[in-house]
Design an enzyme around this catalytic site. Structure first.
Site, PDB file in Angstrom:
ATOM      1  N   ASP A 149       0.829  -1.204   0.000  1.00  0.00           N
ATOM      2  CA  ASP A 149       0.000   0.000   0.000  1.00  0.00           C
ATOM      3  C   ASP A 149       0.864   1.255   0.000  1.00  0.00           C
ATOM      4  O   ASP A 149       1.089   1.888   1.035  1.00  0.00           O
ATOM      5  CB  ASP A 149      -0.941  -0.009   1.205  1.00  0.00           C
ATOM      6  CG  ASP A 149      -1.943  -1.145   1.138  1.00  0.00           C
ATOM      7  OD1 ASP A 149      -2.314  -1.532   0.009  1.00  0.00           O
ATOM      8  OD2 ASP A 149      -2.347  -1.655   2.198  1.00  0.00           O
ATOM      9  N   ASP A 152      -5.831  -7.377  -5.733  1.00  0.00           N
ATOM     10  CA  ASP A 152      -6.936  -7.156  -4.800  1.00  0.00           C
ATOM     11  C   ASP A 152      -7.798  -5.990  -5.276  1.00  0.00           C
ATOM     12  O   ASP A 152      -7.725  -4.887  -4.733  1.00  0.00           O
ATOM     13  CB  ASP A 152      -6.359  -6.890  -3.403  1.00  0.00           C
ATOM     14  CG  ASP A 152      -7.426  -6.621  -2.360  1.00  0.00           C
ATOM     15  OD1 ASP A 152      -8.564  -7.090  -2.551  1.00  0.00           O
ATOM     16  OD2 ASP A 152      -7.118  -5.945  -1.359  1.00  0.00           O
ATOM     17  N   LYS A 172     -11.298  -6.529  -5.892  1.00  0.00           N
ATOM     18  CA  LYS A 172     -12.658  -6.784  -5.394  1.00  0.00           C
ATOM     19  C   LYS A 172     -13.722  -6.471  -6.446  1.00  0.00           C
ATOM     20  O   LYS A 172     -14.646  -5.678  -6.215  1.00  0.00           O
ATOM     21  CB  LYS A 172     -12.913  -5.979  -4.119  1.00  0.00           C
ATOM     22  CG  LYS A 172     -11.944  -6.265  -2.979  1.00  0.00           C
ATOM     23  CD  LYS A 172     -12.304  -5.437  -1.745  1.00  0.00           C
ATOM     24  CE  LYS A 172     -11.326  -5.665  -0.596  1.00  0.00           C
ATOM     25  NZ  LYS A 172      -9.989  -5.071  -0.862  1.00  0.00           N
ATOM     26  N   HIS A 218     -16.924  -6.218  -8.567  1.00  0.00           N
ATOM     27  CA  HIS A 218     -18.336  -6.314  -8.178  1.00  0.00           C
ATOM     28  C   HIS A 218     -19.143  -5.569  -9.229  1.00  0.00           C
ATOM     29  O   HIS A 218     -19.263  -4.350  -9.189  1.00  0.00           O
ATOM     30  CB  HIS A 218     -18.528  -5.691  -6.789  1.00  0.00           C
ATOM     31  CG  HIS A 218     -19.895  -5.911  -6.211  1.00  0.00           C
ATOM     32  ND1 HIS A 218     -20.227  -5.505  -4.949  1.00  0.00           N
ATOM     33  CD2 HIS A 218     -21.017  -6.499  -6.714  1.00  0.00           C
ATOM     34  CE1 HIS A 218     -21.485  -5.831  -4.691  1.00  0.00           C
ATOM     35  NE2 HIS A 218     -21.982  -6.425  -5.753  1.00  0.00           N
ATOM     36  N   ASN A 274     -21.180 -10.381 -16.811  1.00  0.00           N
ATOM     37  CA  ASN A 274     -20.303 -10.346 -17.977  1.00  0.00           C
ATOM     38  C   ASN A 274     -19.098  -9.442 -17.744  1.00  0.00           C
ATOM     39  O   ASN A 274     -17.959  -9.799 -18.089  1.00  0.00           O
ATOM     40  CB  ASN A 274     -21.084  -9.871 -19.205  1.00  0.00           C
ATOM     41  CG  ASN A 274     -20.245  -9.922 -20.467  1.00  0.00           C
ATOM     42  OD1 ASN A 274     -19.771 -10.978 -20.880  1.00  0.00           O
ATOM     43  ND2 ASN A 274     -20.052  -8.767 -21.091  1.00  0.00           N
ATOM     44  N   THR A 275     -19.326  -8.284 -17.158  1.00  0.00           N
ATOM     45  CA  THR A 275     -18.228  -7.348 -16.901  1.00  0.00           C
ATOM     46  C   THR A 275     -17.231  -7.935 -15.907  1.00  0.00           C
ATOM     47  O   THR A 275     -16.009  -7.837 -16.090  1.00  0.00           O
ATOM     48  CB  THR A 275     -18.788  -6.020 -16.364  1.00  0.00           C
ATOM     49  OG1 THR A 275     -19.652  -5.447 -17.346  1.00  0.00           O
ATOM     50  CG2 THR A 275     -17.668  -5.044 -16.049  1.00  0.00           C
ATOM     51  N   ARG A 331      -2.032  -8.691  12.625  1.00  0.00           N
ATOM     52  CA  ARG A 331      -1.039  -7.782  13.197  1.00  0.00           C
ATOM     53  C   ARG A 331      -0.132  -8.554  14.142  1.00  0.00           C
ATOM     54  O   ARG A 331      -0.621  -9.178  15.088  1.00  0.00           O
ATOM     55  CB  ARG A 331      -1.728  -6.656  13.991  1.00  0.00           C
ATOM     56  CG  ARG A 331      -2.536  -5.683  13.141  1.00  0.00           C
ATOM     57  CD  ARG A 331      -1.621  -4.776  12.344  1.00  0.00           C
ATOM     58  NE  ARG A 331      -2.351  -3.722  11.676  1.00  0.00           N
ATOM     59  CZ  ARG A 331      -2.903  -3.825  10.476  1.00  0.00           C
ATOM     60  NH1 ARG A 331      -2.822  -4.971   9.820  1.00  0.00           N
ATOM     61  NH2 ARG A 331      -3.525  -2.805   9.926  1.00  0.00           N
ATOM     62  N   GLY A 368       0.280  -5.619   6.305  1.00  0.00           N
ATOM     63  CA  GLY A 368       0.749  -4.441   5.601  1.00  0.00           C
ATOM     64  C   GLY A 368       1.792  -3.659   6.354  1.00  0.00           C
ATOM     65  O   GLY A 368       2.973  -3.987   6.359  1.00  0.00           O
ATOM     66  N   ARG A 369       1.346  -2.608   7.047  1.00  0.00           N
ATOM     67  CA  ARG A 369       2.257  -1.646   7.656  1.00  0.00           C
ATOM     68  C   ARG A 369       3.273  -2.227   8.634  1.00  0.00           C
ATOM     69  O   ARG A 369       4.410  -1.736   8.676  1.00  0.00           O
ATOM     70  CB  ARG A 369       1.439  -0.534   8.321  1.00  0.00           C
ATOM     71  CG  ARG A 369       0.870   0.454   7.317  1.00  0.00           C
ATOM     72  CD  ARG A 369      -0.211   1.330   7.896  1.00  0.00           C
ATOM     73  NE  ARG A 369      -1.469   0.599   8.045  1.00  0.00           N
ATOM     74  CZ  ARG A 369      -2.631   1.173   8.346  1.00  0.00           C
ATOM     75  NH1 ARG A 369      -2.686   2.475   8.552  1.00  0.00           N
ATOM     76  NH2 ARG A 369      -3.730   0.460   8.443  1.00  0.00           N
TER      77      ARG A 369
END
Length: 246
Positions: free
Chosen positions: A22, A71, A73, A75, A79-80, A192, A221-222
């Site tokens: 990120d 990633d 997501k 929605h 078809n798309t 974490r 992540g961080r």
């Protein structure tokens, strides 16, 4: 299928760690990638970085030996969504996801879009309940059951559609393995290491707790990307997992 396809959906590394890449700056992201070993983790590219830098960022990470979880997501109408998932497979990503709330027809279309890729298809998983959401957030959008109940409902739907697994909170992992089987992959954000800041995640767990609960892949992540020595942090987490497994 293009030559961009990189790995089969089983992946080639054993680490359960997926580092959330990120960053708002491509050079910083690639500098981080150059500081860690692709045998120790996979990398997750999300909406911000993909919107800023597009498919070339994924190619740059592939060239460095990393498997990539895209990633985004998806929605949308069936078809798309199917076309978007197929485009991700063409790019050669290791994993791609959709929102389970898109429904059975959307998820089935996405799964069918990967059939031409055979063993080279990425893992296709669905998002159940975002780990930033609690019961109050669900009630705000008209869902009057607990996050755990909603996650189980959507996981069952995902399993019925033939997808490989779900993104869920580690707190739901034990139950979802019971309901959907050991082969159903569980990918969990909100992980974490002990002593880390929880950030904007509300339902968190340590790596050791996540593995004990049955999590297959944990997104961190961080605590890793902001570490002064990310490779050491990765090694320490992996060592703690090995110690916990004994």
């Amino acid at each position: 299928m293009t030559s961009a396809t990189k790995t089969n959906n089983s992946g080639s590394i054993s680490s359960p760690i997926v580092v959330a890449l990120d960053y708002a700056n491509k050079d910083a992201a690639l500098a981080f990638a150059d500081r860690v070993n692709p045998r120790d983790c996979r990398l997750k590219v999300g909406k911000e970085m993909f919107t800023l830098y597009g498919p070339q960022l994924v190619r740059d990470l592939h060239q460095r030996g990393f498997e990539v979880f895209l990633d985004l997501k998806f929605h949308d109408i069936p078809n798309t969504t199917a076309r978007a998932v197929a485009a991700a497979a063409e790019l050669g990503v290791w994993m791609v996801n959709v929102h389970a709330t898109g429904g059975m027809r959307m998820m089935t279309a996405a799964k069918e879009a990967l059939l031409p890729f055979g063993q080279q298809a990425p893992l296709l998983i669905a998002v159940t309940v975002l780990t930033s959401m609690d019961g109050g957030d669900l009630r705000d959008i008209g869902i009057n059951i607990t996050p755990a109940e909603q996650a189980e409902r959507l996981a069952k739907l995902t399993w019925d559609c033939g997808l490989d697994g779900v993104v869920c909170s580690a707190h739901e992992a034990v139950r979802l393995k019971q309901v959907c089987g050991e082969d159903f992959k569980l990918v969990t954000p909100g992980i974490r290491p002990e002593g880390s800041d929880a950030g904007d995640q509300r339902r968190i767990m340590t790596p050791e707790q996540a593995v004990a609960a049955g999590v297959d892949y944990m997104v961190i992540g961080r605590p890793i990307t902001q570490s002064p020595d990310p490779e050491k942090t990765l090694k320490d987490i992996l060592a703690s997992l090995c110690k916990g497994a004994k």
